[in-house]
Design an enzyme around this catalytic site. Sequence first.
Site, PDB file in Angstrom:
ATOM      1  N   ASN A  29       0.954  -1.072   0.082  1.00  0.00           N
ATOM      2  CA  ASN A  29       0.047   0.100   0.018  1.00  0.00           C
ATOM      3  C   ASN A  29       1.061   1.236   0.038  1.00  0.00           C
ATOM      4  OD1 ASN A  29      -1.626   2.121   0.198  1.00  0.00           O
ATOM      5  ND2 ASN A  29      -2.356   1.202   2.504  1.00  0.00           N
ATOM      6  N   TRP A  30       0.997   1.866  -1.158  1.00  0.00           N
ATOM      7  CA  TRP A  30       1.767   2.985  -1.241  1.00  0.00           C
ATOM      8  C   TRP A  30       1.336   4.271  -0.632  1.00  0.00           C
ATOM      9  CZ3 TRP A  30       3.930   2.963  -7.160  1.00  0.00           C
ATOM     10  CH2 TRP A  30       4.595   1.735  -7.343  1.00  0.00           C
ATOM     11  N   LYS A  31       0.160   4.351  -0.056  1.00  0.00           N
ATOM     12  CA  LYS A  31      -0.421   5.489   0.352  1.00  0.00           C
ATOM     13  C   LYS A  31      -0.317   6.692  -0.529  1.00  0.00           C
ATOM     14  CE  LYS A  31      -0.209   3.208   4.870  1.00  0.00           C
ATOM     15  NZ  LYS A  31       0.046   3.208   6.453  1.00  0.00           N
ATOM     16  N   GLU A  59      -6.586   4.785   8.165  1.00  0.00           N
ATOM     17  CA  GLU A  59      -6.304   5.927   7.869  1.00  0.00           C
ATOM     18  C   GLU A  59      -7.752   6.866   7.292  1.00  0.00           C
ATOM     19  OE1 GLU A  59      -2.946   5.417   5.609  1.00  0.00           O
ATOM     20  OE2 GLU A  59      -1.706   4.996   7.454  1.00  0.00           O
ATOM     21  N   GLY A  98       2.780   2.361  10.894  1.00  0.00           N
ATOM     22  CA  GLY A  98       3.930   3.533  10.475  1.00  0.00           C
ATOM     23  C   GLY A  98       4.544   3.949  11.969  1.00  0.00           C
ATOM     24  N   SER A 110       3.960  -1.939  10.447  1.00  0.00           N
ATOM     25  CA  SER A 110       5.305  -1.944  10.441  1.00  0.00           C
ATOM     26  C   SER A 110       6.047  -3.294   9.997  1.00  0.00           C
ATOM     27  CB  SER A 110       5.694  -1.604  12.100  1.00  0.00           C
ATOM     28  OG  SER A 110       5.095  -0.271  12.208  1.00  0.00           O
ATOM     29  N   GLY A 159       5.107   1.593   4.493  1.00  0.00           N
ATOM     30  CA  GLY A 159       6.261   1.969   4.358  1.00  0.00           C
ATOM     31  C   GLY A 159       7.458   1.257   3.870  1.00  0.00           C
TER      32      GLY A 159
HETATM   33  P1  13P Z   1       3.225   0.546   7.533  1.00  0.00           P
HETATM   34  O1  13P Z   1       3.677  -0.769   7.074  1.00  0.00           O
HETATM   35  O2  13P Z   1       4.065   1.657   7.052  1.00  0.00           O
HETATM   36  O3  13P Z   1       3.234   0.280   9.048  1.00  0.00           O
HETATM   37  O4  13P Z   1       1.864   0.579   7.276  1.00  0.00           O
HETATM   38  C1  13P Z   1       1.090  -0.298   7.277  1.00  0.00           C
HETATM   39  C2  13P Z   1      -0.390  -0.153   6.523  1.00  0.00           C
HETATM   40  O5  13P Z   1      -1.023   0.650   6.819  1.00  0.00           O
HETATM   41  C3  13P Z   1      -0.668  -0.857   5.226  1.00  0.00           C
HETATM   42  O6  13P Z   1      -2.006  -0.424   4.749  1.00  0.00           O
END
Ligand code: 13P
Length: 252
Positions: free
Chosen positions: A9-11, A99, A175, A215, A237
């Site tokens: 998930n690149w957000k 989110e 995150g 994470s 991330g």
């Molecule tokens: P992180 O791996 O950055 O903690 O994010 C996880 C996430 O929200 C995947 O959708």
Amino acid sequence: MRKNIVAGNWKMNKTIDEAVDLISDLKNLIDQEAELKSQVIVAPPFVNLPGVSKVIEDSKMHLSAQNCASEESGAYTGEVSAKMLKSINCEYVIIGHSERRAYYGEGDAMLSRKVDFALQSGLKVIFCLGERLLEREKGEHFKVIENQLKNTIFMLNEVDFANVILAYEPVWAIGTGVTASPGQAQEIHAYIRELITKNFNEQIANATTILYGGSCKPSNAKEIFANADVDGGLIGGASLNAEDFIAIIQSF
Ligand code: 13P
């Protein structure tokens, strides 16, 4: 059908040039793998979907969006419908990410509508759920998980539910660098499977893919994926770096 999956998930990251660089690097690394032990999915931001789709069209990777509208079409400025996503070769859509729940006020009713339109459009759904830190500290995490399922995807029929992948993402691990311990992940994943058995049946529970997110990185992926009820990861991330992401894919 239950399978191992690693999804990135690149957000809200990467311009189109950066996105094409990342996906091209990843494609090169994946092409070198003799055998992939998991399905690989990437979820770039909306505007990068066509560019990324072009790079991966003859690769083993699959495309996901990060969100879709809760309406079919019409006067909803700024929204993108599930049907539009399907029309640009998207196979999956992430729905219910914490989110979106926290920053955009997406609750069960809206998430159910998104899930319905996604499935009707022929997309598969990666449905996220997970408790917040305070809820875990109060020992409410099992109840929170149950409610998140009960009011949304447990309303689906068996045929539609077969097109849903679940992603357990404890909010306190997203995150933050804090990962759920392998034991904590396994405990909740097994609990989710138990709830699926109660709501549908054991056969369906055993056929459901349940991913862990929060994470997850090269240094801990192997330990997390080794759990009986963990079928892979939804990576934030660490999916923004091709070497890290391939290392996680190789953790199976
Ligand atoms: P992180 O791996 O950055 O903690 O994010 C996880 C996430 O929200 C995947 O959708």
